[in-house]
Design a protein around this motif. Structure first.
Motif, PDB file in Angstrom:
ATOM      1  N   TRP A  99       0.817  -1.203   0.000  1.00 46.23           N
ATOM      2  CA  TRP A  99       0.000   0.000   0.000  1.00 46.23           C
ATOM      3  C   TRP A  99       0.858   1.263   0.000  1.00 46.23           C
ATOM      4  CZ3 TRP A  99      -4.945  -0.952  -0.947  1.00 46.23           C
ATOM      5  CH2 TRP A  99      -5.449  -2.234  -0.622  1.00 46.23           C
ATOM      6  N   GLY A 100       0.276   2.362  -0.495  1.00 44.07           N
ATOM      7  CA  GLY A 100       1.036   3.600  -0.525  1.00 44.07           C
ATOM      8  C   GLY A 100       0.148   4.835  -0.506  1.00 44.07           C
ATOM      9  N   GLN A 101       0.731   5.949  -0.101  1.00 43.70           N
ATOM     10  CA  GLN A 101       0.103   7.268  -0.137  1.00 43.70           C
ATOM     11  C   GLN A 101       1.136   8.274  -0.626  1.00 43.70           C
ATOM     12  OE1 GLN A 101      -1.116   7.739   4.057  1.00 43.70           O
ATOM     13  NE2 GLN A 101      -3.217   7.998   3.350  1.00 43.70           N
ATOM     14  N   VAL A 102       0.667   9.428  -1.096  1.00 40.50           N
ATOM     15  CA  VAL A 102       1.560  10.539  -1.418  1.00 40.50           C
ATOM     16  C   VAL A 102       1.135  11.731  -0.561  1.00 40.50           C
ATOM     17  CG1 VAL A 102       2.551  11.983  -3.202  1.00 40.50           C
ATOM     18  CG2 VAL A 102       1.766   9.682  -3.775  1.00 40.50           C
ATOM     19  N   TRP A 103       2.096  12.362   0.117  1.00 41.05           N
ATOM     20  CA  TRP A 103       1.844  13.484   1.019  1.00 41.05           C
ATOM     21  C   TRP A 103       2.596  14.718   0.541  1.00 41.05           C
ATOM     22  CZ3 TRP A 103      -0.339  13.329   6.240  1.00 41.05           C
ATOM     23  CH2 TRP A 103      -0.875  12.073   6.595  1.00 41.05           C
ATOM     24  N   TYR A 122      -0.747  19.371   6.244  1.00 44.52           N
ATOM     25  CA  TYR A 122      -0.300  18.323   5.341  1.00 44.52           C
ATOM     26  C   TYR A 122      -1.523  17.701   4.677  1.00 44.52           C
ATOM     27  CZ  TYR A 122       4.521  18.367   6.994  1.00 44.52           C
ATOM     28  OH  TYR A 122       5.816  18.731   7.270  1.00 44.52           O
ATOM     29  N   TYR A 123      -1.362  17.327   3.426  1.00 48.62           N
ATOM     30  CA  TYR A 123      -2.442  16.698   2.669  1.00 48.62           C
ATOM     31  C   TYR A 123      -1.914  15.398   2.074  1.00 48.62           C
ATOM     32  CZ  TYR A 123      -4.688  21.267   2.952  1.00 48.62           C
ATOM     33  OH  TYR A 123      -5.247  22.435   3.414  1.00 48.62           O
ATOM     34  N   GLN A 124      -2.818  14.439   1.876  1.00 45.28           N
ATOM     35  CA  GLN A 124      -2.393  13.148   1.362  1.00 45.28           C
ATOM     36  C   GLN A 124      -3.465  12.522   0.489  1.00 45.28           C
ATOM     37  OE1 GLN A 124      -3.343  13.573   4.511  1.00 45.28           O
ATOM     38  NE2 GLN A 124      -4.915  12.038   4.868  1.00 45.28           N
ATOM     39  N   THR A 125      -3.053  11.586  -0.362  1.00 41.27           N
ATOM     40  CA  THR A 125      -3.995  10.809  -1.157  1.00 41.27           C
ATOM     41  C   THR A 125      -4.576   9.713  -0.278  1.00 41.27           C
ATOM     42  OG1 THR A 125      -2.308   9.212  -1.865  1.00 41.27           O
ATOM     43  CG2 THR A 125      -2.588  11.189  -3.218  1.00 41.27           C
ATOM     44  N   ILE A 153      -2.417  15.747  -5.331  1.00 40.91           N
ATOM     45  CA  ILE A 153      -2.469  15.080  -4.026  1.00 40.91           C
ATOM     46  C   ILE A 153      -3.681  15.519  -3.218  1.00 40.91           C
ATOM     47  CG2 ILE A 153      -1.277  14.843  -1.809  1.00 40.91           C
ATOM     48  CD1 ILE A 153       1.369  15.157  -3.423  1.00 40.91           C
ATOM     49  N   ALA A 154      -3.891  16.836  -3.113  1.00 41.41           N
ATOM     50  CA  ALA A 154      -4.946  17.376  -2.250  1.00 41.41           C
ATOM     51  C   ALA A 154      -6.277  17.537  -2.969  1.00 41.41           C
ATOM     52  CB  ALA A 154      -4.503  18.715  -1.672  1.00 41.41           C
ATOM     53  N   GLY A 155      -6.242  17.585  -4.304  1.00 38.12           N
ATOM     54  CA  GLY A 155      -7.477  17.761  -5.044  1.00 38.12           C
ATOM     55  C   GLY A 155      -7.998  19.176  -5.034  1.00 38.12           C
ATOM     56  N   LYS A 156      -7.148  20.143  -4.700  1.00 33.90           N
ATOM     57  CA  LYS A 156      -7.548  21.551  -4.709  1.00 33.90           C
ATOM     58  C   LYS A 156      -6.310  22.404  -4.910  1.00 33.90           C
ATOM     59  CE  LYS A 156      -7.355  21.974   0.362  1.00 33.90           C
ATOM     60  NZ  LYS A 156      -8.130  22.342   1.546  1.00 33.90           N
ATOM     61  N   PRO A 157      -6.497  23.675  -5.281  1.00 33.86           N
ATOM     62  CA  PRO A 157      -5.331  24.536  -5.545  1.00 33.86           C
ATOM     63  C   PRO A 157      -4.519  24.803  -4.285  1.00 33.86           C
ATOM     64  CG  PRO A 157      -7.332  25.460  -6.504  1.00 33.86           C
ATOM     65  CD  PRO A 157      -7.757  24.342  -5.611  1.00 33.86           C
ATOM     66  N   LEU A 158      -3.248  25.073  -4.483  1.00 38.83           N
ATOM     67  CA  LEU A 158      -2.369  25.429  -3.376  1.00 38.83           C
ATOM     68  C   LEU A 158      -2.782  26.786  -2.823  1.00 38.83           C
ATOM     69  CD1 LEU A 158       0.309  24.518  -1.915  1.00 38.83           C
ATOM     70  CD2 LEU A 158       1.501  26.006  -3.508  1.00 38.83           C
ATOM     71  N   PRO A 159      -2.957  26.921  -1.487  1.00 38.50           N
ATOM     72  CA  PRO A 159      -3.328  28.219  -0.908  1.00 38.50           C
ATOM     73  C   PRO A 159      -2.302  29.288  -1.249  1.00 38.50           C
ATOM     74  CG  PRO A 159      -3.569  26.467   0.708  1.00 38.50           C
ATOM     75  CD  PRO A 159      -2.858  25.863  -0.473  1.00 38.50           C
ATOM     76  N   ALA A 160      -2.762  30.530  -1.354  1.00 35.33           N
ATOM     77  CA  ALA A 160      -1.867  31.632  -1.678  1.00 35.33           C
ATOM     78  C   ALA A 160      -0.790  31.769  -0.619  1.00 35.33           C
ATOM     79  CB  ALA A 160      -2.658  32.933  -1.792  1.00 35.33           C
ATOM     80  N   LYS A 161       0.432  32.055  -1.064  1.00 37.52           N
ATOM     81  CA  LYS A 161       1.557  32.189  -0.158  1.00 37.52           C
ATOM     82  C   LYS A 161       1.477  33.521   0.573  1.00 37.52           C
ATOM     83  CE  LYS A 161       5.326  30.577  -1.605  1.00 37.52           C
ATOM     84  NZ  LYS A 161       5.317  29.423  -0.685  1.00 37.52           N
ATOM     85  N   VAL A 162       1.764  33.482   1.872  1.00 40.87           N
ATOM     86  CA  VAL A 162       1.744  34.685   2.693  1.00 40.87           C
ATOM     87  C   VAL A 162       3.125  34.926   3.251  1.00 40.87           C
ATOM     88  CG1 VAL A 162       0.789  35.787   4.743  1.00 40.87           C
ATOM     89  CG2 VAL A 162      -0.666  34.346   3.328  1.00 40.87           C
ATOM     90  N   ASP A 163       3.673  36.110   3.043  1.00 39.57           N
ATOM     91  CA  ASP A 163       4.975  36.477   3.584  1.00 39.57           C
ATOM     92  C   ASP A 163       4.786  36.964   5.008  1.00 39.57           C
ATOM     93  OD1 ASP A 163       7.438  37.390   4.237  1.00 39.57           O
ATOM     94  OD2 ASP A 163       7.744  38.603   2.429  1.00 39.57           O
ATOM     95  N   SER A 164       5.286  36.197   5.991  1.00 44.33           N
ATOM     96  CA  SER A 164       5.082  36.523   7.399  1.00 44.33           C
ATOM     97  C   SER A 164       5.808  37.791   7.809  1.00 44.33           C
ATOM     98  CB  SER A 164       5.553  35.351   8.283  1.00 44.33           C
ATOM     99  OG  SER A 164       6.926  35.099   8.074  1.00 44.33           O
TER     100      SER A 164
END
Length: 273
Positions: A99-103, A122-125, A153-164
């Motif tokens: 068995w396997g997953q991708v994270w 973290y998101y995974q299949t 992997i997540a099935g949705k777009p990557l959240p916008a990057k925020v510069d802390s």
């Protein structure tokens, strides 16, 4: 099957002792780390030197790391520890027997003082036969490649990057709310596509029913958001709790042939026909 270019191959085994320095009272114990992890192997590095893809604004390299488990479970803390040692964008292939997953992680903030990423989620299949795991390189630069990995992997777009290190500027509340709804729409559309893709591949009937229910709920939520954007009316309404849908109705909606066969069997069993 995950088939990356031979030029990206590294296959460097990372001794578990390398990560012990991160194990303390605030993290996972050394015993749990040893019990859960069989081996950690850095198998590929995607960069402008190992591929024909140029660096992005944020992503200069992507590490592909394989983690072999001693049991079919992994703690987020372990991924955090491994990511801390790698200190760059990474995709994890987690394996247990066949068995396997991708994270992967949504690197939402970057600390410019330390140069380290602060991972929020973290998101995974789903678990699947390891040979069926897929990861396709797609994008004009490494920023886009990682964004597409995240989508796969997540099935949705990557959240916008925020510069802390920079404060967010004030904008009209209406514009912020509209932006949030648009982002939610995009995520729902991506989720629906991902669920439809999973349904096409899933062979187990029980999982098909679960996927069908999730798909229907996602589509209903999408329609509600579209209706609210059309009316532009924001009135507080009492929350209405929807009745839980009958599983049989879900089967009839998405698998009419299966439903008819079930009905025939039940009718024959109880002497109704």
């Amino acid at each position: 099957m995950i088939d990356l270019p031979e030029t990206t191959s590294v296959y460097k085994r990372m001794p578990k002792e390398l990560f012990y320095k991160y194990l303390n009272d605030d993290c996972i114990s050394k015993k749990t780390f040893i019990d859960e992890i069989g081996s950690i192997i850095w198998i590929n590095t995607l960069s402008s030197e190992t591929t024909t893809t140029p660096e992005g604004k944020h992503v200069t390299e992507i590490a592909i790391v394989e983690i072999v488990l001693n049991r079919q479970a992994i703690s987020h803390n372990i991924l955090e520890i491994v990511n801390r040692e790698i200190d760059q964008y990474a995709v994890f292939i987690v394996r247990y027997e066949e068995w396997g997953q991708v994270w992967c992680c949504d690197h939402q903030s970057l600390n410019l003082q330390t140069g380290q990423f602060n991972c929020q989620n973290y998101y995974q299949t789903n678990w699947m036969i390891a040979e069926d795991l897929m990861l396709k390189i797609d994008g004009g630069n490494l920023d886009q490649v990682y964004e597409n990995f995240f989508m796969q992997i997540a099935g949705k777009p990557l959240p916008a990057k925020v510069d802390s290190n920079h404060k967010q500027t004030d904008e009209p509340i209406v514009k912020v709310e509209q932006s949030g709804k648009n982002e939610e729409l995009e995520q729902l559309v991506a989720t629906i596509k991902n669920l439809e893709s999973q349904m096409e591949k899933e062979m187990l009937f029980g999982k098909q029913v679960k996927l069908a229910t999730d798909l229907k709920n996602a589509k209903d939520e999408l329609q509600q958001i579209k209706r609210s954007q059309t009316t532009h009316i924001e009135i507080q309404q009492p929350e209405i709790v929807a009745a839980q849908e009958d599983p049989a109705e879900t089967v009839r909606s998405f698998f009419p042939n299966v439903y008819m066969k079930m009905q025939c069997k039940f009718s024959h069993y109880f002497g109704l026909v």
